[in-house]
Each structure stands twice: as C-alpha cells, then as structure tokens.
Scaffold this motif. Sequence first.
Motif, PDB file in Angstrom:
ATOM      1  N   HIS A 107     108.224 133.199  52.832  1.00  0.00           N
ATOM      2  CA  HIS A 107     107.068 134.068  53.023  1.00  0.00           C
ATOM      3  C   HIS A 107     106.503 133.931  54.433  1.00  0.00           C
ATOM      4  CE1 HIS A 107     106.906 135.058  48.751  1.00  0.00           C
ATOM      5  NE2 HIS A 107     107.152 133.785  48.512  1.00  0.00           N
ATOM      6  N   THR A 108     105.789 134.964  54.859  1.00  0.00           N
ATOM      7  CA  THR A 108     105.135 134.949  56.167  1.00  0.00           C
ATOM      8  C   THR A 108     104.001 133.924  56.151  1.00  0.00           C
ATOM      9  OG1 THR A 108     103.493 136.614  55.554  1.00  0.00           O
ATOM     10  CG2 THR A 108     105.618 137.414  56.412  1.00  0.00           C
ATOM     11  N   PRO A 109     103.460 133.554  57.319  1.00  0.00           N
ATOM     12  CA  PRO A 109     102.300 132.653  57.324  1.00  0.00           C
ATOM     13  C   PRO A 109     101.132 133.186  56.501  1.00  0.00           C
ATOM     14  CG  PRO A 109     103.268 132.733  59.505  1.00  0.00           C
ATOM     15  CD  PRO A 109     103.995 133.762  58.677  1.00  0.00           C
ATOM     16  N   VAL A 110     100.870 134.491  56.584  1.00  0.00           N
ATOM     17  CA  VAL A 110      99.792 135.074  55.780  1.00  0.00           C
ATOM     18  C   VAL A 110     100.095 134.910  54.297  1.00  0.00           C
ATOM     19  CG1 VAL A 110      98.646 137.225  55.116  1.00  0.00           C
ATOM     20  CG2 VAL A 110      99.029 136.719  57.528  1.00  0.00           C
ATOM     21  N   GLY A 111     101.343 135.187  53.921  1.00  0.00           N
ATOM     22  CA  GLY A 111     101.745 135.037  52.530  1.00  0.00           C
ATOM     23  C   GLY A 111     101.650 133.598  52.062  1.00  0.00           C
ATOM     24  N   ARG A 112     102.084 132.649  52.903  1.00  0.00           N
ATOM     25  CA  ARG A 112     102.030 131.238  52.521  1.00  0.00           C
ATOM     26  C   ARG A 112     100.587 130.767  52.346  1.00  0.00           C
ATOM     27  NH1 ARG A 112     105.751 130.728  56.602  1.00  0.00           N
ATOM     28  NH2 ARG A 112     104.550 129.247  57.858  1.00  0.00           N
ATOM     29  N   MET A 113      99.698 131.198  53.234  1.00  0.00           N
ATOM     30  CA  MET A 113      98.305 130.788  53.109  1.00  0.00           C
ATOM     31  C   MET A 113      97.693 131.357  51.838  1.00  0.00           C
ATOM     32  SD  MET A 113      96.120 128.912  54.763  1.00  0.00           S
ATOM     33  CE  MET A 113      94.918 128.339  53.559  1.00  0.00           C
ATOM     34  N   SER A 114      97.983 132.613  51.541  1.00  0.00           N
ATOM     35  CA  SER A 114      97.465 133.240  50.325  1.00  0.00           C
ATOM     36  C   SER A 114      98.001 132.528  49.083  1.00  0.00           C
ATOM     37  CB  SER A 114      97.846 134.722  50.294  1.00  0.00           C
ATOM     38  OG  SER A 114      97.417 135.323  49.089  1.00  0.00           O
ATOM     39  N   LEU A 115      99.312 132.246  49.073  1.00  0.00           N
ATOM     40  CA  LEU A 115      99.914 131.588  47.918  1.00  0.00           C
ATOM     41  C   LEU A 115      99.429 130.148  47.768  1.00  0.00           C
ATOM     42  CD1 LEU A 115     103.547 132.975  48.184  1.00  0.00           C
ATOM     43  CD2 LEU A 115     101.809 133.556  46.479  1.00  0.00           C
ATOM     44  N   LEU A 116      99.171 129.466  48.887  1.00  0.00           N
ATOM     45  CA  LEU A 116      98.641 128.109  48.821  1.00  0.00           C
ATOM     46  C   LEU A 116      97.270 128.114  48.143  1.00  0.00           C
ATOM     47  CD1 LEU A 116      98.709 125.111  49.479  1.00  0.00           C
ATOM     48  CD2 LEU A 116      97.868 125.665  51.783  1.00  0.00           C
ATOM     49  N   MET A 117      96.439 129.073  48.501  1.00  0.00           N
ATOM     50  CA  MET A 117      95.128 129.175  47.881  1.00  0.00           C
ATOM     51  C   MET A 117      95.249 129.493  46.390  1.00  0.00           C
ATOM     52  SD  MET A 117      93.141 131.191  50.943  1.00  0.00           S
ATOM     53  CE  MET A 117      91.568 131.269  50.078  1.00  0.00           C
ATOM     54  N   THR A 118      96.226 130.331  46.034  1.00  0.00           N
ATOM     55  CA  THR A 118      96.453 130.643  44.623  1.00  0.00           C
ATOM     56  C   THR A 118      96.932 129.424  43.860  1.00  0.00           C
ATOM     57  OG1 THR A 118      96.910 132.987  45.039  1.00  0.00           O
ATOM     58  CG2 THR A 118      97.830 132.049  43.023  1.00  0.00           C
ATOM     59  N   LEU A 119      97.862 128.677  44.441  1.00  0.00           N
ATOM     60  CA  LEU A 119      98.361 127.464  43.792  1.00  0.00           C
ATOM     61  C   LEU A 119      97.232 126.466  43.577  1.00  0.00           C
ATOM     62  CD1 LEU A 119     101.731 126.967  45.722  1.00  0.00           C
ATOM     63  CD2 LEU A 119     101.505 127.362  43.259  1.00  0.00           C
ATOM     64  N   TYR A 120      96.438 126.244  44.623  1.00  0.00           N
ATOM     65  CA  TYR A 120      95.375 125.255  44.497  1.00  0.00           C
ATOM     66  C   TYR A 120      94.305 125.716  43.510  1.00  0.00           C
ATOM     67  CZ  TYR A 120      91.711 121.948  45.406  1.00  0.00           C
ATOM     68  OH  TYR A 120      90.751 120.994  45.239  1.00  0.00           O
ATOM     69  N   ASP A 121      94.001 127.014  43.499  1.00  0.00           N
ATOM     70  CA  ASP A 121      93.033 127.542  42.532  1.00  0.00           C
ATOM     71  C   ASP A 121      93.490 127.249  41.111  1.00  0.00           C
ATOM     72  OD1 ASP A 121      90.776 129.333  41.662  1.00  0.00           O
ATOM     73  OD2 ASP A 121      92.447 130.537  40.927  1.00  0.00           O
ATOM     74  N   ASN A 122      94.789 127.360  40.857  1.00  0.00           N
ATOM     75  CA  ASN A 122      95.316 127.087  39.521  1.00  0.00           C
ATOM     76  C   ASN A 122      95.312 125.597  39.198  1.00  0.00           C
ATOM     77  OD1 ASN A 122      96.767 129.554  37.912  1.00  0.00           O
ATOM     78  ND2 ASN A 122      96.604 129.986  40.104  1.00  0.00           N
ATOM     79  N   VAL A 123      95.470 124.751  40.214  1.00  0.00           N
ATOM     80  CA  VAL A 123      95.317 123.310  39.997  1.00  0.00           C
ATOM     81  C   VAL A 123      93.862 123.006  39.642  1.00  0.00           C
ATOM     82  CG1 VAL A 123      95.396 121.030  41.093  1.00  0.00           C
ATOM     83  CG2 VAL A 123      97.229 122.684  41.520  1.00  0.00           C
TER      84      VAL A 123
END
Length: 203
Positions: A107-123
């Motif tokens: 994923h692009t940097p924008v995509g990775r940052m968005s997905l990181l926030m989604t992953l952490y939100d689910n944690v």
Amino acid sequence: DFDIQRWSREWVYGTGMPVYHCSIDVNKLTVRQEDSSSVDQSVNYRVYGKNGQKSDVVLSFKDGARQAEMIPFVISHAVPNIDGRAYGSFVLDEITAAQIRDSWMDHTPVGRMSLLMTLYDNVWRRRISARSFLQWASFAILDERNPLIFESLAEFATEALLMLDEGDKISSTNSLCLEQSLMGIVSDYEFPAQLRLIALRKL
C-alpha cells in the motif's frame, strides 16, 4: 474534489462516529454503516481475489445504509478506507487483520497510515488481540521508512503493550521483540538519522 471544510464540520466539530461492517459472499461485497449522525460519506474499499486479482470500489452511505457490490472474481478479503479520506471505525476480524498485515508494504504511505489507524482502533476496541498487533508491529517497523508511519508504529506498539492480557504480560517475549527491533534500528546506521532518533526516544 475533497471538501475539507465539509469534512471538518461533520467529523471534527460534529458528534458521533460511523461504524462499518463488511461481509463477503463469494463475489459479493456488502458493507453496512451504523451512523447516529446521519451524515453522507463515501468509503474506498480495495477488494482482493483468491487468484491475486484486485479492484477498488467506492461505496456511498447515508445513515443506516447497506451497500452491496458485485465483483467479477471470487473475493478473498477487502481492505477499508485505503485512501484515508473516510472517517469512522472499520470493524475487522483476526483473519482480515492478518491479511492487511501480510500485504502491508503493497500500500501507499497514505494507505498504510490509514490502515495502521484502523488496525489500532480495532485493538483498542478489543476486536483483535493486542498481542498479534504488537508482534507484527515489532517487525513491520524494520521495513518502514516513512517518518510519520514509523513513529506511529512505535507509539501504537508501545500502547499495545499496556493492553496485553495478564497471561501475555507475564511473558517477556512480547515486549522483548519490540525492544530488540528499536535497539537494532538505533545501532543501524543504514537507517535515516531521524528514524534512529525516534527509535531511541521510544526505548
């Protein structure tokens, strides 16, 4: 075009957070939105096929909406909000979270940052385990060169340490993996100085 003023009015100054649930039935992607604030929003999903295909789908929502999209291949999984524009809580299960982690650098940097926030939100919401997130982040940080994502990985991994179950806290392995990765980065001069400094501050 993206209307930042409208987005800020609805999501920064307004109340409520939409929640998105995704389900897959062979080649049908269905996403349901729970939203008490009744605000329209579009969400970009990247859909992956079992044979390596992928397709980007944009779904538009209103309060309580349910959107379905037929995909021209058998779906393996779908990744939410890859452009980072939508605001909300995107529900993940452990399998989807693992698939996101496995394709992280695709994923692009924008995509990775968005997905990181989604992953952490689910944690944070206890939908996926803090232990699996921490173990992944401890290794993912070794491949990351974007300073913002790098620092966020380190920060979220450190916070995940505090959310471990009692049994996981007893094991020193979980914290040791992160500590070893950060120490390795600090001593590796092939890493940019900015990243080494961030790693040093997290130790």
